[in-house]
Design a protein around this motif. Structure first.
Motif, PDB file in Angstrom:
ATOM      1  N   GLY A  40       0.836  -1.184   0.000  1.00  0.00           N
ATOM      2  CA  GLY A  40       0.000   0.000   0.000  1.00  0.00           C
ATOM      3  C   GLY A  40       0.874   1.238   0.000  1.00  0.00           C
ATOM      4  O   GLY A  40       2.095   1.149   0.157  1.00  0.00           O
ATOM      5  N   ASN A  41       0.262   2.370  -0.188  1.00  0.00           N
ATOM      6  CA  ASN A  41       0.999   3.623  -0.193  1.00  0.00           C
ATOM      7  C   ASN A  41       1.467   3.990   1.205  1.00  0.00           C
ATOM      8  O   ASN A  41       1.060   3.378   2.199  1.00  0.00           O
ATOM      9  CB  ASN A  41       0.119   4.733  -0.782  1.00  0.00           C
ATOM     10  N   SER A 101      -0.628   4.033   4.721  1.00  0.00           N
ATOM     11  CA  SER A 101      -1.851   3.262   4.499  1.00  0.00           C
ATOM     12  C   SER A 101      -2.143   2.316   5.660  1.00  0.00           C
ATOM     13  O   SER A 101      -3.238   1.779   5.759  1.00  0.00           O
ATOM     14  CB  SER A 101      -1.771   2.467   3.190  1.00  0.00           C
ATOM     15  N   LYS A 159       0.077  -0.330   6.429  1.00  0.00           N
ATOM     16  CA  LYS A 159       0.648  -1.636   6.124  1.00  0.00           C
ATOM     17  C   LYS A 159       1.653  -2.136   7.165  1.00  0.00           C
ATOM     18  O   LYS A 159       1.634  -3.301   7.536  1.00  0.00           O
ATOM     19  CB  LYS A 159       1.264  -1.658   4.727  1.00  0.00           C
ATOM     20  N   LEU A 182      -3.626  -2.279   0.697  1.00  0.00           N
ATOM     21  CA  LEU A 182      -4.382  -1.308   1.485  1.00  0.00           C
ATOM     22  C   LEU A 182      -4.560  -0.067   0.621  1.00  0.00           C
ATOM     23  O   LEU A 182      -3.602   0.669   0.379  1.00  0.00           O
ATOM     24  CB  LEU A 182      -3.653  -0.982   2.787  1.00  0.00           C
ATOM     25  N   ASP A 183      -5.759   0.124   0.132  1.00  0.00           N
ATOM     26  CA  ASP A 183      -6.075   1.172  -0.831  1.00  0.00           C
ATOM     27  C   ASP A 183      -6.542   2.432  -0.111  1.00  0.00           C
ATOM     28  O   ASP A 183      -7.670   2.507   0.359  1.00  0.00           O
ATOM     29  CB  ASP A 183      -7.158   0.670  -1.791  1.00  0.00           C
ATOM     30  N   VAL A 184      -5.646   3.409  -0.030  1.00  0.00           N
ATOM     31  CA  VAL A 184      -5.909   4.646   0.689  1.00  0.00           C
ATOM     32  C   VAL A 184      -5.712   5.817  -0.270  1.00  0.00           C
ATOM     33  O   VAL A 184      -4.713   5.883  -0.976  1.00  0.00           O
ATOM     34  CB  VAL A 184      -4.967   4.760   1.913  1.00  0.00           C
ATOM     35  N   GLU A 196      -6.170  10.938   2.334  1.00  0.00           N
ATOM     36  CA  GLU A 196      -6.139  10.148   3.571  1.00  0.00           C
ATOM     37  C   GLU A 196      -4.694   9.803   3.941  1.00  0.00           C
ATOM     38  O   GLU A 196      -4.342   9.774   5.124  1.00  0.00           O
ATOM     39  CB  GLU A 196      -6.986   8.880   3.424  1.00  0.00           C
ATOM     40  N   THR A 197      -3.860   9.565   2.948  1.00  0.00           N
ATOM     41  CA  THR A 197      -2.439   9.311   3.191  1.00  0.00           C
ATOM     42  C   THR A 197      -1.823  10.494   3.950  1.00  0.00           C
ATOM     43  O   THR A 197      -1.135  10.316   4.947  1.00  0.00           O
ATOM     44  CB  THR A 197      -1.694   9.091   1.852  1.00  0.00           C
ATOM     45  N   TYR A 207       3.270   8.444  -4.219  1.00  0.00           N
ATOM     46  CA  TYR A 207       1.915   7.891  -4.294  1.00  0.00           C
ATOM     47  C   TYR A 207       1.641   7.262  -5.659  1.00  0.00           C
ATOM     48  O   TYR A 207       1.899   7.850  -6.702  1.00  0.00           O
ATOM     49  CB  TYR A 207       0.884   8.990  -4.014  1.00  0.00           C
ATOM     50  N   GLU A 213      -9.908   2.247   2.390  1.00  0.00           N
ATOM     51  CA  GLU A 213      -9.444   3.043   3.527  1.00  0.00           C
ATOM     52  C   GLU A 213     -10.440   3.045   4.676  1.00  0.00           C
ATOM     53  O   GLU A 213     -10.078   3.348   5.808  1.00  0.00           O
ATOM     54  CB  GLU A 213      -9.107   4.466   3.106  1.00  0.00           C
TER      55      GLU A 213
END
Length: 185
Positions: free
Chosen positions: A10-11, A14, A16, A102-104, A108-109, A131, A147
């Protein structure tokens, strides 16, 4: 039992690393945790680019799996640099493999980064450069968490869908390991 390989990507910010650490903690002893940032920044002192980190990390994962350890591998692990090595690791592993993303969103990041107890000293512009939206591996069974997914839900899902929740630990932590029990307090 054949060791299980779990990949959590994930970014930045996120969740992770926190997730991967909790998955390993709940599993107990016998599970190696390989954190991309630690290997790249601390062990190798690389700043990104075309360094040795991708092959080094895959070699670490293979060595742990070959020694009978389950492996939780986590990091941003951008597909541009890590995709092919990760897909080879997954294809070559004879045991179960589970991949999670984990898709954020970028907003939100940034929010999560600023809420950290000790945010790393980077600008929003730098984080924007890191990102990559939905940077999926594209391997069969890859699971994506939005998220909005709760932390405990993510950890529990990873444990159960990867098979780690059913695998016997060398010793369960923190129940029988005094050192881990102390850390959990």
């Amino acid at each position: 039992m054949t060791p299980i390989l779990v990949v959590v990507r994930g970014n930045s910010a996120s969740g992770k690393t926190t997730t991967a650490r909790e998955v390993r903690r709940r599993y107990g002893r016998g599970c190696a945790l390989i954190e991309q940032d630690h290997v790249r920044r601390v062990v190798l002192r690389e700043h990104g680019g075309n360094g040795v980190a991708p092959s080094f990390i895959m070699t670490m994962a293979r060595a742990a799996l070959d020694a009978g350890y389950h492996v939780v591998l986590e990091g941003i692990l951008h597909t541009a640099q890590y995709g092919d090595p990760l897909r080879r690791l997954i294809a070559d592993h004879p045991g179960p493999t589970a991949c999670f993303y984990l898709d954020v969103s970028f907003d939100e990041t940034l929010r999560r980064h600023l809420a950290r107890a000790e945010p790393i000293p980077v600008t929003a512009e730098t984080m924007r450069g890191w990102y990559a939206e939905r940077d999926l591996l594209g391997v069969p069974g890859e699971q994506v968490f939005p998220e909005t997914a709760a932390f405990d839900e993510v950890v529990t899902t990873i444990l159960h869908s990867s098979g780690l929740g059913r695998a016997a630990a060398m010793t369960p932590c923190p129940a029988t390991c005094p050192r881990c029990a102390e850390k959990a307090r």
